[in-house]
Structure formats: structure tokens, C-alpha cells
Design a protein around this motif. Sequence first.
Motif, mmCIF file in Angstrom:
data_model
loop_
_atom_site.group_PDB
_atom_site.id
_atom_site.type_symbol
_atom_site.label_atom_id
_atom_site.label_comp_id
_atom_site.label_asym_id
_atom_site.label_seq_id
_atom_site.Cartn_x
_atom_site.Cartn_y
_atom_site.Cartn_z
ATOM 1 N N SER A 92 0.843 -1.185 0.000
ATOM 2 C CA SER A 92 0.000 0.000 0.000
ATOM 3 C C SER A 92 0.880 1.238 0.000
ATOM 4 C CB SER A 92 -0.880 -0.007 1.257
ATOM 5 O OG SER A 92 -1.480 1.264 1.420
ATOM 6 N N ASN A 93 0.418 2.287 -0.683
ATOM 7 C CA ASN A 93 1.137 3.559 -0.604
ATOM 8 C C ASN A 93 0.949 4.228 0.755
ATOM 9 O OD1 ASN A 93 2.053 3.197 -3.167
ATOM 10 N ND2 ASN A 93 0.740 4.736 -4.119
ATOM 11 N N LEU A 94 0.011 3.756 1.531
ATOM 12 C CA LEU A 94 -0.120 4.248 2.903
ATOM 13 C C LEU A 94 0.928 3.511 3.742
ATOM 14 C CD1 LEU A 94 -1.566 5.906 5.099
ATOM 15 C CD2 LEU A 94 -3.146 4.000 5.387
ATOM 16 N N GLN A 95 2.043 4.191 3.984
ATOM 17 C CA GLN A 95 3.147 3.513 4.680
ATOM 18 C C GLN A 95 2.845 3.318 6.161
ATOM 19 O OE1 GLN A 95 6.356 6.183 3.544
ATOM 20 N NE2 GLN A 95 7.041 4.786 1.934
ATOM 21 N N LYS A 96 2.073 4.250 6.734
ATOM 22 C CA LYS A 96 1.745 4.139 8.154
ATOM 23 C C LYS A 96 0.631 5.123 8.485
ATOM 24 C CE LYS A 96 2.539 2.310 12.189
ATOM 25 N NZ LYS A 96 2.514 0.849 12.416
ATOM 26 N N ARG A 97 -0.174 4.780 9.472
ATOM 27 C CA ARG A 97 -1.201 5.707 9.970
ATOM 28 C C ARG A 97 -1.250 5.607 11.487
ATOM 29 N NH1 ARG A 97 -6.778 5.190 11.494
ATOM 30 N NH2 ARG A 97 -7.940 7.127 11.197
ATOM 31 N N TYR A 98 -1.362 6.760 12.150
ATOM 32 C CA TYR A 98 -1.579 6.792 13.594
ATOM 33 C C TYR A 98 -2.812 7.633 13.880
ATOM 34 C CZ TYR A 98 3.337 5.379 13.998
ATOM 35 O OH TYR A 98 4.535 4.724 13.883
ATOM 36 N N LEU A 99 -3.480 7.311 14.973
ATOM 37 C CA LEU A 99 -4.592 8.135 15.434
ATOM 38 C C LEU A 99 -4.437 8.333 16.935
ATOM 39 C CD1 LEU A 99 -7.304 9.513 14.637
ATOM 40 C CD2 LEU A 99 -8.432 7.423 15.417
ATOM 41 N N ILE A 100 -4.436 9.607 17.338
ATOM 42 C CA ILE A 100 -4.400 9.952 18.758
ATOM 43 C C ILE A 100 -5.721 10.643 19.080
ATOM 44 C CG2 ILE A 100 -3.283 11.400 20.512
ATOM 45 C CD1 ILE A 100 -0.684 11.131 18.818
ATOM 46 N N THR A 101 -6.406 10.163 20.101
ATOM 47 C CA THR A 101 -7.679 10.796 20.465
ATOM 48 C C THR A 101 -7.702 11.088 21.961
ATOM 49 O OG1 THR A 101 -8.689 8.620 20.732
ATOM 50 C CG2 THR A 101 -9.045 9.731 18.622
ATOM 51 N N LYS A 102 -8.366 12.179 22.303
ATOM 52 C CA LYS A 102 -8.508 12.565 23.700
ATOM 53 C C LYS A 102 -9.880 13.191 23.904
ATOM 54 C CE LYS A 102 -6.471 15.379 27.383
ATOM 55 N NZ LYS A 102 -5.688 16.572 27.730
ATOM 56 N N GLY A 103 -10.463 12.982 25.054
ATOM 57 C CA GLY A 103 -11.718 13.638 25.420
ATOM 58 C C GLY A 103 -12.857 13.222 24.496
ATOM 59 N N ALA A 104 -13.533 14.211 23.920
ATOM 60 C CA ALA A 104 -14.725 13.939 23.110
ATOM 61 C C ALA A 104 -14.422 13.064 21.903
ATOM 62 C CB ALA A 104 -15.337 15.264 22.652
ATOM 63 N N ALA A 105 -13.169 13.100 21.426
ATOM 64 C CA ALA A 105 -12.818 12.313 20.238
ATOM 65 C C ALA A 105 -12.477 10.870 20.572
ATOM 66 C CB ALA A 105 -11.630 12.957 19.520
ATOM 67 N N ASP A 106 -12.441 10.558 21.833
ATOM 68 C CA ASP A 106 -11.985 9.234 22.266
ATOM 69 C C ASP A 106 -13.137 8.228 22.224
ATOM 70 O OD1 ASP A 106 -10.113 7.448 23.040
ATOM 71 O OD2 ASP A 106 -10.092 8.041 25.155
ATOM 72 N N VAL A 107 -13.686 8.056 21.028
ATOM 73 C CA VAL A 107 -14.886 7.220 20.868
ATOM 74 C C VAL A 107 -14.684 6.173 19.789
ATOM 75 C CG1 VAL A 107 -16.508 8.950 21.713
ATOM 76 C CG2 VAL A 107 -15.822 8.990 19.307
ATOM 77 N N GLY A 108 -13.416 5.793 19.572
ATOM 78 C CA GLY A 108 -13.132 4.812 18.527
ATOM 79 C C GLY A 108 -12.807 5.512 17.222
ATOM 80 N N ASP A 109 -12.026 4.803 16.398
ATOM 81 C CA ASP A 109 -11.496 5.386 15.168
ATOM 82 C C ASP A 109 -12.602 5.946 14.281
ATOM 83 O OD1 ASP A 109 -10.103 5.976 12.838
ATOM 84 O OD2 ASP A 109 -8.754 4.278 13.047
ATOM 85 N N GLU A 110 -13.617 5.113 13.999
ATOM 86 C CA GLU A 110 -14.614 5.511 12.994
ATOM 87 C C GLU A 110 -15.447 6.705 13.429
ATOM 88 O OE1 GLU A 110 -17.007 2.477 11.280
ATOM 89 O OE2 GLU A 110 -15.271 1.211 10.828
ATOM 90 N N ALA A 111 -15.810 6.735 14.700
ATOM 91 C CA ALA A 111 -16.695 7.803 15.185
ATOM 92 C C ALA A 111 -15.932 9.067 15.562
ATOM 93 C CB ALA A 111 -17.490 7.301 16.398
ATOM 94 N N SER A 112 -14.594 8.991 15.598
ATOM 95 C CA SER A 112 -13.828 10.101 16.179
ATOM 96 C C SER A 112 -13.881 11.371 15.339
ATOM 97 C CB SER A 112 -12.375 9.672 16.401
ATOM 98 O OG SER A 112 -11.758 9.362 15.171
ATOM 99 N N LEU A 113 -13.945 11.217 14.018
ATOM 100 C CA LEU A 113 -13.947 12.403 13.155
ATOM 101 C C LEU A 113 -15.212 13.232 13.379
ATOM 102 C CD1 LEU A 113 -12.324 13.905 11.025
ATOM 103 C CD2 LEU A 113 -13.447 12.526 9.274
#
Lengths: 160, 745
Positions: free
Chosen positions: B143-164
Motif C-alpha cells: 500500500s502507498n499508505l506507509q503508516k497511519r496513527y490516530l491519537i484521540t482525547k476527550g470527546a474524540a476518544d470514541v473509537g477510530d470511525e466515530a472520532s472524526l
Amino acid sequence: MKVTLTVNGSHRELDVPPLMRLIDALRGPLGLTGTKEGCAEGECGACTVLLDGDPVCSCLVPVGQCAGRSVTTVEGLGSIDHLAPLQRMFVDHGGAQCGICTPGMLVAAEALLRRTPKPTEAEIREGLAGNLCRCTGYQRIVESVKAAAELRGDRGEGAA
Amino acid sequence: MQPSVGVSVPRVDGAAKVAGTALYVDDLPPLPGELHGVTVRSRVARGRLRGVTFDPAIDWSDVTIVRAEDVTPNVVALIVDDQPVLAADVIRHAYEPVVLLACADRAKLARAAAAVTLEVDPLPPILDPEAALSADAVVEGRSNLQKRYLITKGAADVGDEASLAAIEAALAGCEVVVRGRYTTTHQEQLYLEPQGLIARWDDHGVHVVGSIQCPYYVHKALTKGFDLPADRVHVTQAVTGGGFGGKEEYPSVLALHAALLARKSGRPVRMIYDRKEDLEATTKRHPAICDVATGCDRDGTLRVLAMRVVMDGGAYVTLTPVVLSRGALHAAGAYRWRDARIEALAAATNTPPNGAFRGFGAPQTIWAIERHLDAVARELGRDPLDLRRQNLLTIGDTTATGQKLAFSVAGLECLDKARADSGYDEKRRRGPVATGRVARGIGAATFLHGAGFTGSGERNLKGKAAVDLVAGGRLLIRTGSTDIGQGTETVFRQIVADAAGLPIGAVDYAPVCTTHVPDSGPTVASRTIMIVGSIVESAARKVAARVAAERDRAGGTFAEAGDRLIAAGEVTELVQYVSPDYVKWDDATYKGDAYPVFAWSCFIAEVDVDLDTFETTVVGFWSATDVGRAVNPVLCVGQIEGGALQALGWALTEEIVWKDGLIQNPRLTNYIIPTALDAPHMTTALIEEPFPFGPGGGAKGIGELPMDGGAPAVAAAIEHATGLSLGALPLSPERLLAASRRNAL
């Protein structure tokens, strides 16, 4: 071709192509590896030596042009056992980090101090503007040259 | 005994460097039969290699040739095994090595290299990292996506899909929302000594000596590359003329190349890059695109941060995942956020692999967050430094990863010190000063930098170092940590001398050769003094305790007691790093203590902008940095000032110019780093807020930190001087002109 020249006060004779770069003559047959090559096109100043007292980039000077002339390299400023005040100040004031720009920087600073024994900070920066350093941010080099100027006194002599 | 720590003892390698006797790799005399090696590269950013032709006009009999088929396994061992040692049939960037040549005669070698023709069917290169995420694969099957990270805190800390959606909802609830895009470009490390090393084989295996930042990385690459047992690979560091990250992973490639030529020819092979090849082929700082949205209260209290980072990894993964991680972990800056979502992606493109460079991802995201805070200040009508002061992290606060700051946090002190030293308030109150066609302004950045490996990195790495007792009451430090100009050899001696109660002259530093020194982990990540320094300190204490016990038992001086111990057997202490217990990190959720501790800093720049030419000159520069404890103040200041000037270069003049994936300015004539005249006078203050687990009474790592704050401070000063707010580096006259035209519309 035979080329005779004075290197760090000693008479030397070389049998080399006249278009050989001075830096290659110094680092090769003359065995003076203190002079460094950083870019090979006169931009970085790491290879600075004095030719009849004037700083030049030894990567741009053919050795044939040095016949009968006097070359001073970092080794000519002072030896490791008897450092010149300028060299000592570069150690004490953080003027040298990785050390690749240092020989050329010292030679350029020597030329500056002979010309201007008590330089201002602006004059030091101007005098060293042909010598790139990537480590120090130059402030420690400026401080080193200032301290050396103090030590050398008004005559601007770099007693080795 | 006078303590050594805290004193600016002259660097121990200084005399040899100023006398010209220090031996860098190309100063080493030629070995008998030695050949010179050279690399033939693709010169096409992407394509199919159909074949290679060798001009019959050249007599090839004394030229050693290595091609991909000579290399098994054809892979440079690093995080992901995607990079070939030599390209076989696919070209993935313009400086991909394809053929290696070696010859005793350098002039002939140059002619031979010019007589090799690569037959390449070009393909359209993928050059835009954002477009690359949906383009066909740069490396087939990956994949051309070499790496992905997600950092969430507070209101965004609801899992990857719902965080946005959650972070957007949190932003929508804020009184003031500001959005912006901030971009950065490639930067070349430009150590003044180009890369180089010498390889040879004998009955003991393979030996390489060279300009190397991390000898054990090279050791690993050779062990895997030639399928050798560890004890048949011998890697020695020569005196090294700067690295800044550039000699972290790349020397592995060079070592494989030189060792391949040496094996095939049966001769020693010296490979020294010239400046052009070094600028073209070796790694650079990852360019980054950062999209930032923040929400705050009308009174300036920051609440919500959303950032998306896209970095250009180049054709191969190399160290990109680690760089991206550090970038993501610094994206929130030195500030409190209630809610945060930081998404960081790295994309493969048909450009040379980007890699380690001082700051290691953090300068890119700190550029973004610092520029963004200036935009927030503008929106609120607040002084940018006041806004920062209001929101700076202090003891008891938690970072975006939930790390609770418990000690050694001096961001506020740094801000106040640099603010006072620079006369910032007076100069801001006065407003920009126009003298003739020159406008003067002042601007600031506040920031932090994590010291040591990220998260559980140090725990996994298990770095080791040793201190030996040697005859005459002397100690010998054995470590894989290298001095590449920053002063490791001096500072370690200071730490060990004090730990053992000896003068610094009684401490030696073993030449760094993998055969004789343990793997202390790489010389990277602002970890050398803080992590490895604490190991050697611990080892020295253990040796000194054994000598003290012997003195208690049978008397005598340190030397006499030591010599009795040595007569009875080797006295050495090999110590492995133990992470402090409080460091907790979860790699799966990216939560916890991202770093054992942070160093803190405030940089303030004053600039003159020529309003006719839009050239910017930095005329004043003040900094205050919390270093924990300055083991050697002159060396410490030298690190800060040197790093700061690299940052000013990145801010103003350093730019790699690309065309179709090829570098247009691979020379010092047109890749412009600052001279002494370009550099401002620097006023550098050290703040010492000790790190309880740091050596020498609390030292923290500061090697990378000064790279972070220079560019945003200069941009803020330009904005103060001219009213032009730039979000893209470099802050060149062309960009300022374009911005002024936009403003005039």
C-alpha cells in the motif's frame, strides 16, 4: 611537472600534474589531511588555506599556480602539542563541534586577525562568511575568535 | 574533588580537530590494493529497467561490477524490508542505485561510470503524497499508505470511525473556531562531511569503517545482507563530521554497497560521496501537509484540536513510521487541549526515501501548531505570546496522549525568560518599525520536545553500556553511542568522572567498534545523554563501589585498590537501561507516557524584511530552554544555537527544487544554508528544571528540540513586520511577494 613551493614554512618539491587541485596535493603527496573537502566548488570553505597570506579555496586552485609561493594550512597554525591561541580558543569556547569546517574556519580567522587584530562581531561574521558551519550556529565561533583576538593583543600575531 | 558536571570542560576531541590531526574516513591512508567505488543511479523517477549496457570502448577488465543479481538477499534490513540494495527491474526513484563499480584508478572509474547506460522505460511518477494515497502502488504489492496513527482525547476518544464526527461536533460547540493548512518542504541535513566508508573482508569476516551515526544499524544491515553471524561483522566509527540524523540509516546502504564491491573484487573498497551525490541520493526531512482546526473560548482558553498530517515518505519506508509517530506526538504542541484528534498518515511517492533529520517529524507539526496559534491570536485580537502563556502545559496537566506531567516542566519559565531578554513586550507594543524600505518585527514560538525513544521504545530496546576499571585507577567507557560533533565523548566522561569521584582525566572512551562496545541503541532521539548517559553513570557507580569496598577492606588509594581488583580478574560493569516504572505506554491505543520527559523552550526572532525585495534577515534571536541539567554548558548552548540556525535555514532559504522527481539544485551553490552573515547574534539562556531520572543531577535530552521552534518564530516575526501571514515554508521572497499580492486584492 615539478612544482616547488613553501608549505607551512618548509620548502617542498612535488612531481605532479600542474592542474592537480591544491587540496589533492596537500592531502595526497604532502600528507596534510587537516584540510577538508566539503563541496569541491568553492562554496563551503572547508578547504581554505592561505596562499601568500590570502585565504583561498584549495579545491579551486591548481597546484601549478602555487609554484614559488607560500601555502599555510591548519597544520601550520600550531601542532596538537602546541596549539596556537586561536586554536585553543576554538576548543575552549565551543567553536569546533564536528570539526570538518574547523580547519578552514581557523585559517580564515587567522587571515582576518592578521588583517584586523581587534575585529567587531560584524567584522568577524564578514570575515568568516565564506566558511560554512552546520553545527554551531556560528555564535560560539564568533566568541572563539573574539577571545583569540584578546589573547593575541594589538599586534594580531598568532604565535604558535 | 572538583565536580566535572556543570562545568564547560573543553571537548576532549577538540585539540585533534583544531590541529587537523583528527582522522575522518577519507583521511585514513589507503589500504594495500584499495579500490575506489562508485554508484550508477537511475536518473528516472519511475520506470522499468530493461537492461544495462557497458560501452565496449572501455577496458572493463580492471573494473569490478556489481549488479542486482549479485545480491542475495537484495534488501536493506530496516523496519520494513522493501528497499533493494540495487534495483533489479523496477525503478522507484530518480537516484535508485542500479550498478556498483570499483577501480583502483579514480579517473578511469569516472569514465567507466559514464560508460554505463541504463535502458529504462519511464512510467509517470507519483510525486504528490496526498494523490499517492489513491494512486497505484509505488512498490508493487504494498500500500502507498506507509503508516497511519490516530491519537484521540476527550470527546474524540470514541473509537477510530466515530472520532472524526465527534471532534467536528466538539469544534461546533466552541465559541471561536479557526482552520488552517500549514506545509513544509524537504530539508537536507547537510553535514559538512559527505557520507563515506571503507569496507574490506578477511578471515574475521567483513570490516567497515566510516562516517557513521549508528554503528549497530550498519552491523544489522551487514549481518542480514550477507547472512553472517554477528561476530563476523565489524563496524567501526571514524571521526564523524556531523550527522543530524542523515547518518542514522543511510550508511547501511553505503556499507552494503562497499562490502559487495569489496567481496567481489577481493580488495578493500573506499566509497566517498561527493556533495552532489550526497544531496541527491541520501535521506532528507519529510515534507508535511498539516490541516488544523481548533476551537477555543472567547477568552482564549484552548479547548479542541483536530489535526490531519500527511507526510511524504518517499519510495521506501525506511524510518518513516517512527518519524511520523514523533510528528503525531508533537502535533498538539506545548498546550492543554480538552479534546483532541490527531490523524497522521505517511504516503509512498517516487522520490528518494525521506528519513531521520534532527527533530524527526516534530518540526513539521510544531510549525503547524505554532503558526496556527498565531492565527488564533489574530482572530481573538490577542498577543500571540499571551495566548501561549495562558494555555501552556504545566505540572498536573495532561497531554493529548493522556500523559500526566509530574515533574521537570518549565515551559512558562522559558517563555518569561526569552520574553524579558528580547524586549518582546516593548517591541510588540511599539508595533512594526519601518525604516526606509525595511520593516522590522518580532515573533515567538513556544514548544516542547520529547526526550528518548517514544513510548515503550526504551523498554524494548534494552540499551547497554559498560564501564571497565583499567590499571592505574582509570575507567574506560564502552558504548555504541557516537560522538558526531555534539560532544558525547566529553559529556559521558564528565558524568562518569563525577559518578566515580575521579577527575575527568582518569576516564577514557573506547573507540566505537561493534566488536568491542555493547549496543547502547542508536545515537538519535535526544536520548544519548539522558538515556545512555544514565546507563554509564550507573555502571561507573557500580565500579566505584567495588573499588570503595576494596579500599575499606585493605586500604590504599583508588588506583591501588583498583589494581588489586584487576589482578584478581577483570573488573567491568555492563548495565542495561531500566525505564522508570512510571512510564506506561499503550502502542495499540497510542495513549500514555509518550516520552519519559520533555524539554521545553521559547524562541524569539526579530527580523528585517526588505519591502522591495521581500528578503528577510534575522537580526536578533533569543531563546530560553529547559534542559534539566546542563552537564557541559558550552556544549549544551552549542547544540541549541546550532539547531536553531538549521531551523532558520529551513525557514528562509533551504529548499529542494524538484522537477519530475529530479532535484534541480543538488549543490551548495544553489541549496543555500546560512553563513555567519546570515545568522543572527544569538542570546541563549539555559533553564535547569532537573529530571529526577536524568544523569548528572537531572539532564534531559535537547539535541533535536532547537530544530522545532525557529521557523514558526521567524514566520511570526515576518507577520509582525509586514502583516503577511505565511503557512508554507520556506518563507522566500517569492512566497512573500505572492502573499502581498493576495493581500492587496
